[in-house]
Design a protein around this motif. Structure first.
Motif, PDB file in Angstrom:
ATOM      1  N   PRO A  65      -6.757   6.991  15.147  1.00  0.00           N
ATOM      2  CA  PRO A  65      -7.660   6.875  16.299  1.00  0.00           C
ATOM      3  C   PRO A  65      -7.652   8.136  17.163  1.00  0.00           C
ATOM      4  O   PRO A  65      -8.617   8.410  17.859  1.00  0.00           O
ATOM      5  N   TRP A  66      -6.577   8.909  17.077  1.00  0.00           N
ATOM      6  CA  TRP A  66      -6.461  10.115  17.889  1.00  0.00           C
ATOM      7  C   TRP A  66      -7.127  11.335  17.237  1.00  0.00           C
ATOM      8  O   TRP A  66      -7.300  12.371  17.877  1.00  0.00           O
ATOM      9  N   LEU A  67      -7.508  11.208  15.960  1.00  0.00           N
ATOM     10  CA  LEU A  67      -8.182  12.301  15.260  1.00  0.00           C
ATOM     11  C   LEU A  67      -9.259  11.700  14.369  1.00  0.00           C
ATOM     12  O   LEU A  67      -9.029  11.430  13.201  1.00  0.00           O
ATOM     13  N   PRO A  68     -10.438  11.486  14.928  1.00  0.00           N
ATOM     14  CA  PRO A  68     -11.517  10.868  14.148  1.00  0.00           C
ATOM     15  C   PRO A  68     -11.777  11.642  12.851  1.00  0.00           C
ATOM     16  O   PRO A  68     -11.818  12.863  12.838  1.00  0.00           O
ATOM     17  N   GLY A  69     -11.932  10.893  11.787  1.00  0.00           N
ATOM     18  CA  GLY A  69     -12.190  11.508  10.487  1.00  0.00           C
ATOM     19  C   GLY A  69     -10.977  11.621   9.592  1.00  0.00           C
ATOM     20  O   GLY A  69     -11.108  11.964   8.416  1.00  0.00           O
ATOM     21  N   LEU A  70      -9.777  11.343  10.122  1.00  0.00           N
ATOM     22  CA  LEU A  70      -8.555  11.427   9.320  1.00  0.00           C
ATOM     23  C   LEU A  70      -8.183  10.053   8.786  1.00  0.00           C
ATOM     24  O   LEU A  70      -8.079   9.085   9.526  1.00  0.00           O
ATOM     25  N   ARG A  71      -7.970   9.990   7.472  1.00  0.00           N
ATOM     26  CA  ARG A  71      -7.555   8.754   6.807  1.00  0.00           C
ATOM     27  C   ARG A  71      -6.475   9.084   5.791  1.00  0.00           C
ATOM     28  O   ARG A  71      -6.526  10.132   5.153  1.00  0.00           O
ATOM     29  N   ALA A  72      -5.536   8.184   5.635  1.00  0.00           N
ATOM     30  CA  ALA A  72      -4.471   8.407   4.658  1.00  0.00           C
ATOM     31  C   ALA A  72      -3.978   7.064   4.140  1.00  0.00           C
ATOM     32  O   ALA A  72      -4.013   6.057   4.839  1.00  0.00           O
ATOM     33  N   SER A  73      -3.506   7.061   2.900  1.00  0.00           N
ATOM     34  CA  SER A  73      -2.919   5.853   2.332  1.00  0.00           C
ATOM     35  C   SER A  73      -1.915   6.248   1.262  1.00  0.00           C
ATOM     36  O   SER A  73      -2.018   7.312   0.643  1.00  0.00           O
ATOM     37  N   VAL A  74      -0.947   5.394   1.064  1.00  0.00           N
ATOM     38  CA  VAL A  74       0.018   5.561  -0.011  1.00  0.00           C
ATOM     39  C   VAL A  74       0.317   4.175  -0.572  1.00  0.00           C
ATOM     40  O   VAL A  74       0.473   3.211   0.197  1.00  0.00           O
ATOM     41  N   ASP A  75       0.316   4.060  -1.906  1.00  0.00           N
ATOM     42  CA  ASP A  75       0.500   2.753  -2.537  1.00  0.00           C
ATOM     43  C   ASP A  75       1.422   2.883  -3.739  1.00  0.00           C
ATOM     44  O   ASP A  75       1.230   3.742  -4.610  1.00  0.00           O
ATOM     45  N   TYR A  76       2.408   2.010  -3.783  1.00  0.00           N
ATOM     46  CA  TYR A  76       3.341   1.906  -4.907  1.00  0.00           C
ATOM     47  C   TYR A  76       2.867   0.786  -5.823  1.00  0.00           C
ATOM     48  O   TYR A  76       2.414  -0.273  -5.370  1.00  0.00           O
ATOM     49  N   TYR A  77       2.946   1.010  -7.128  1.00  0.00           N
ATOM     50  CA  TYR A  77       2.581  -0.031  -8.077  1.00  0.00           C
ATOM     51  C   TYR A  77       3.675  -0.166  -9.136  1.00  0.00           C
ATOM     52  O   TYR A  77       4.364   0.789  -9.484  1.00  0.00           O
ATOM     53  N   ASN A  78       3.836  -1.375  -9.627  1.00  0.00           N
ATOM     54  CA  ASN A  78       4.788  -1.665 -10.689  1.00  0.00           C
ATOM     55  C   ASN A  78       4.171  -2.739 -11.576  1.00  0.00           C
ATOM     56  O   ASN A  78       3.931  -3.861 -11.142  1.00  0.00           O
ATOM     57  N   ILE A  79       3.853  -2.369 -12.822  1.00  0.00           N
ATOM     58  CA  ILE A  79       3.196  -3.280 -13.757  1.00  0.00           C
ATOM     59  C   ILE A  79       4.096  -3.477 -14.970  1.00  0.00           C
ATOM     60  O   ILE A  79       4.553  -2.507 -15.575  1.00  0.00           O
ATOM     61  N   SER A  80       4.340  -4.732 -15.299  1.00  0.00           N
ATOM     62  CA  SER A  80       5.172  -5.053 -16.461  1.00  0.00           C
ATOM     63  C   SER A  80       4.406  -6.042 -17.334  1.00  0.00           C
ATOM     64  O   SER A  80       4.034  -7.128 -16.881  1.00  0.00           O
ATOM     65  N   ILE A  81       4.159  -5.640 -18.589  1.00  0.00           N
ATOM     66  CA  ILE A  81       3.389  -6.463 -19.522  1.00  0.00           C
ATOM     67  C   ILE A  81       4.306  -6.938 -20.641  1.00  0.00           C
ATOM     68  O   ILE A  81       4.957  -6.123 -21.300  1.00  0.00           O
TER      69      ILE A  81
END
Length: 924
Positions: free
Chosen positions: A695-711
């Motif tokens: 909200p303090w810097l319009p236009g900035l977005r970030a994300s980080v996602d961990y995934y673990n898949i076991s078949i």
């Protein structure tokens, strides 16, 4: 039986609805729930407005979804000017280009196909949707060729990088790719463009057009679209500097000489065959022949093995001589969409799609690595060689030949795709519904030309002089004069066209695939609770898929050296029911701006394997303005496809050692086939992530996602030797695949597809973007990256660690994509960087012991895009835009990572080189 299955599903849906409402509720945003695929407008980039995002049927924006969603908007698609959406998707780090025109161009059945593959888990574990609906498979493996999707109609793409079987059904193990098409289009839009590589090949053009108009005060809309595409393909590796270096992997023929077991090096040539013939055994070993059949010495290089050597003769005649880097492709697509607003609350829509694809390619010419036998009385034996054999007292010698004179095997495949969708959607009160019926049909015709007929070839090369006529004939014709055999001269380029035609043949296969899908969804608010509305979406689906195919008689008899298509016949159906729910738990508390749960459960009843249940449970927690945490846990399945279930039996003779009889070597008949005993693969997926909209810097977005898949219970097959060894070790289930006669000897080993393998992968996805005004224009920078920490594959016996490995089927640790764009008034320029991190050639190898160089260097490929609005309408509704795209701007060569058909890994490295694309697009 059908009535019993329907009743079972209805009962299960009832139980699912009860459990979903009571045990696994999921929450909704303040806006209404939209069943289906979501709106056709550009995806929201901020704010709290709710929209339907792929991966859930609950209305929300992408940032608040519990499952990670990557959105590829129309602007980026235009920037890359790709003629196939797969080309864009494969630049995204979470995808692996394992099944593209440059990786499967030589395939006898899928040449030129573009199949998406999330996480490298296989394209059959990524579910493709079009507007939230399934698309008819274009192959018997259940996969959809993106060549059949008109790119001109695509508005945006949403990618769910996590399990979504509970929402969409089977195959959504690695994730879902949802192509959102333009809806109720107004006006005319199109483009014309041309492509060419810097070397003048890969030349092609594309023309596409979409036109739409509304009638009856906007209640009726008709949209038509079409695309023509043509590309002439790219030649073999020898058309490129990096290919002419002839990098390959050779095996050290003399262990203990101080060199590693395997050596990757350049200047690798064939050691046991030449285009005009090479004697490979006995005192005359090392005698080769020129085009006129004259004998002269063959210069061996170093590290001479049974197939390859380093240096020596044979430059330019490597085994990979004929493999094209990309095939010739011809494609025509057309569609009609008609939508009608029947009432204020009901809309009816009909969609018709047609696609035709023709792919031609060249692979390898017939070859023999010194495995032929030439006798002394061969009719074509040069006199000098005959005299030398007499001196040495030889009756025969080994012989190798790379038969370029015969020509390469040439896949020539046609695919016709038909798809009709009839849908309706509407509302009554606060509840919304949608329903659709889809029929899809694919007619596939495969032709593989110029393939060696094994029996004809062996008979033709064994020639003698007919004592009655003094002419060359096949030895077999002495006994059977009318057998049709035509003697073939293997020395030089002297064989007659008649003999060449006699030893080769054309294979064919015709397959028809059909799919019927009927589905309905209902969504609405159940109650207003303490933190917001409890909303649910429920629905059901019926799907039927079938395949019918036949092939030529000689293929069915395994007469050829390659291809040998087989008939196929089979079908399955599935009834499914699901419920999804959103439950808001907390609102507007310290460190809890919002806390929501999302859950779904689905029951499917397959005609082949019975019932399967999938579920997911997710949560989003907005701690403070703009910062969210999210998590999901899911159970997903992939049901066996038509090929795995119903492939025809193929018999071969293989050598095995029988551990039950003192490891005696025997030749046993092995039968490979599909199996209706297969059950669905089961995957467990966990994702944990955080997103931040500053909200303090319009236009900035970030994300980080961990995934673990076991078949687990992944569908695979074992070798005949694996089956015997595991049976001997006590795996009694596999003993049933071994048949023995009354004398105890093996009579047959059945190598059916079984649920025996496993796959495990985990990693982290990163995304950060920033957009801001600059110097009268706008600059935007979007960065995507994926780190694969673990990729483990097991066939039930051997476990392979494949993360950071480039030999197949490995995946690199790091991949990334960064796009920097500046636009001002009529101008726009973008620079895209695609990064592939370095790694090992094979994780099993110790450098200096098992291999000389186990390092594969990374690559950064830069692509430049320029756009200029040549004309703009005063109304602002129309424009004509010129664009230029330069791919692989710095003309980076691929890294050395040899496989059986390439000196590099085309799934990750560019093999075309610098290439240009230019054209005009317009909107009127």
């Amino acid at each position: 039986m059908l009535a019993i299955r329907v009743k079972a599903v209805l009962n299960s849906v009832s139980m699912i609805g009860l459990s979903g409402a009571l045990a696994m509720p999921a929450m909704a945003q303040d806006s209404a729930i939209e069943p289906g695929a979501g709106p056709s407008s550009e995806i929201a980039t901020g704010g709290d407005e709710g929209i339907v995002v792929t991966g859930t049927r609950i209305a929300r924006d992408g940032a608040s979804a519990p499952t990670p969603v990557t959105v590829i908007g129309g602007d980026y698609l235009a920037t890359r000017a790709a003629t196939n959406i797969a080309d864009v998707l494969n630049e995204i780090p979470s995808f692996r280009g394992t099944s593209t025109p440059t990786t499967n161009g030589t395939s006898a059945t899928t040449a030129g196909g573009n199949f998406i593959d999330l996480r490298g888990l296989g394209s059959n574990r990524t579910l493709l949707l079009v507007d939230g609906k399934r698309h008819v498979p274009t192959s018997i493996t259940g996969r959809v060729d993106l060549n059949m999707i008109p790119s001109v109609l695509i508005n945006r793409v949403e990618v769910v990088t996590g399990g979504a079987s509970a929402v969409y059904g089977s195959d959504a193990v690695a994730g879902v790719v949802n192509l959102i098409l333009k809806d109720k289009f107004e006006g005319i839009e199109g483009s014309v463009q041309g492509d060419v590589s810097e070397l003048g090949d890969a030349e092609g053009y594309s023309a596409e057009l979409v036109a739409g108009k509304s009638f009856l005060d906007g209640r009726l809309n008709v949209t038509v679209a079409g695309q023509l595409y043509r590309n002439n393909g790219a030649g073999s590796q020898y058309t490129r500097d990096w290919g002419r270096r002839e990098n390959f992997l050779v095996t050290n023929p003399t262990p203990g000489n101080g060199q590693p077991t395997r050596i990757i090096t350049g200047d690798v040539h064939s050691a046991s065959m030449t285009p005009y013939g090479l004697i490979t055994s006995g005192p005359l070993r090392g005698t080769q022949f020129d085009a006129n059949g004259n004998a002269f010495p063959f210069n061996y290089g170093t590290l001479v093995g049974s197939q390859y050597m380093v240096g020596g003769d044979g430059e330019g005649d490597n085994f990979l001589h004929g493999f094209w880097l990309s095939p010739k492709i011809r494609r025509q697509l057309a569609s009609v969409q008609v939508s009608y607003q029947a009432t204020d609350d009901i809309e009816i829509k009909s969609e018709f799609f047609y696609g035709r694809s023709h792919v031609t390619n060249e692979s390898v010419a017939p070859f023999d690595f010194g495995t032929l036998t030439i006798r002394r009385d061969n009719a074509y034996l040069p006199s000098s060689v005959a005299a030398a054999m007499d001196v040495q007292g030889l009756n025969s010698f080994g012989f190798g030949r790379f038969s370029l004179d015969v020509g390469a095997n040439t896949p020539d495949n046609y695919t016709n795709t038909y798809r009709w969708v009839q849908s309706a959607r509407g509302a009554f009160g606060d509840w919304k519904w949608d329903a659709y019926y889809q029929f899809g049909k694919v007619d596939y015709h495969a032709h593989l030309r110029g393939v060696r007929n094994n029996a004809n070839y062996l008979a033709a090369i064994d020639s003698v002089i007919d004592p009655a006529t003094g002419r060359a004939i096949c030895r077999s014709s002495l006994v059977s004069p009318s057998n049709g055999c035509v003697a073939y001269n293997p020395f030089g380029d002297q064989a007659s066209q008649e003999s060449k035609d006699n030893i080769t043949g054309d294979l064919w296969q015709d397959v028809t695939l059909k799919q019927h899908v009927a589905a309905a969804n209902l969504a609405g608010t159940v109650a207003d609770l303490w933190a917001g509305p409890l909303a649910i979406s429920v629905g059901g689906e019926y799907r039927f898929e079938s395949a019918r195919g036949t092939s030529d008689a000689l293929s069915q008899a395994n007469a050829y050296a390659a291809g040998n298509y087989k008939p196929i016949s089979g079908s399955f159906d599935v009834f499914e029911g699901y419920v999804e729910a959103d439950l808001p738990l907390l609102r507007d508390l310290p460190l809890v701006r919002s806390l929501d749960l999302n859950g779904a459960i689905r029951y499917a009843d397959y005609s082949t394997s019975g019932g399967a249940t999938t579920w997911k449970l997710g949560a989003t927690w907005e701690m403070f303005d703009g910062f969210r945490l999210r998590a999901t846990r899911s159970r997903d399945v992939r049901a066996p496809n038509i090929s795995e279930l119903f492939s025809s039996a193929v018999s071969r003779i293989n050598s095995v050692t029988d551990p039950f009889r003192n490891n005696s070597l025997i030749f046993a008949n092995t039968v490979t086939s599909g199996s209706t005993a297969l059950t669905p693969e089961v995957a467990k997926t966990v994702t944990l992530g955080a997103s931040y909209v500053a909200p303090w810097l319009p236009g900035l977005r970030a994300s980080v996602d961990y995934y673990n898949i076991s078949i687990r219970d992944a569908i695979s097959s074992l070798t005949a030797q694996n089956i015997l060894d595991r049976c001997y070790a006590g795996d009694t289930a596999l003993c049933g695949l071994v048949q023995r006669g009354g004398d105890g000897l093996i009579s047959q080993i059945n190598i059916a597809q079984i649920n025996i393998a496993s796959l495990k992968t985990r990693g982290i996805d990163f995304e950060i973007s920033y957009t801001t005004p600059l110097m009268g224009g706008t600059v935007s920078w979007r960065n995507l990256a994926t780190y694969v920490d673990k990729y483990e594959q097991s066939n039930g016996i051997v476990v392979q660690q494949l993360a950071g490995q480039f030999s197949e089927p490995g995946v690199p640790h790091w991949t990334g994509n960064s796009t920097l764009t500046y636009s001002q008034d009529r101008y726009s320029a973008s620079l895209t960087g695609r990064f592939v991190g370095g790694g090992k050639y094979d994780n099993r190898y110790v450098e200096g012991v098992d291999i000389n160089d186990n390092t594969v260097t990374g690559r950064l490929y830069l692509n430049l895009s320029l756009q200029y609005d040549v004309w703009r309408a005063q109304s602002g509704e129309g424009k004509i835009q010129a664009f230029v795209v330069v791919n692989n701007l710095l003309d980076k060569d691929p890294s050395v990572s040899p496989s059986s058909t390439s000196p590099t890994n085309p799934a990750y490295f560019d093999v075309i080189g610098r290439a240009y694309r230019a054209g005009i697009r317009f909107r009127l």
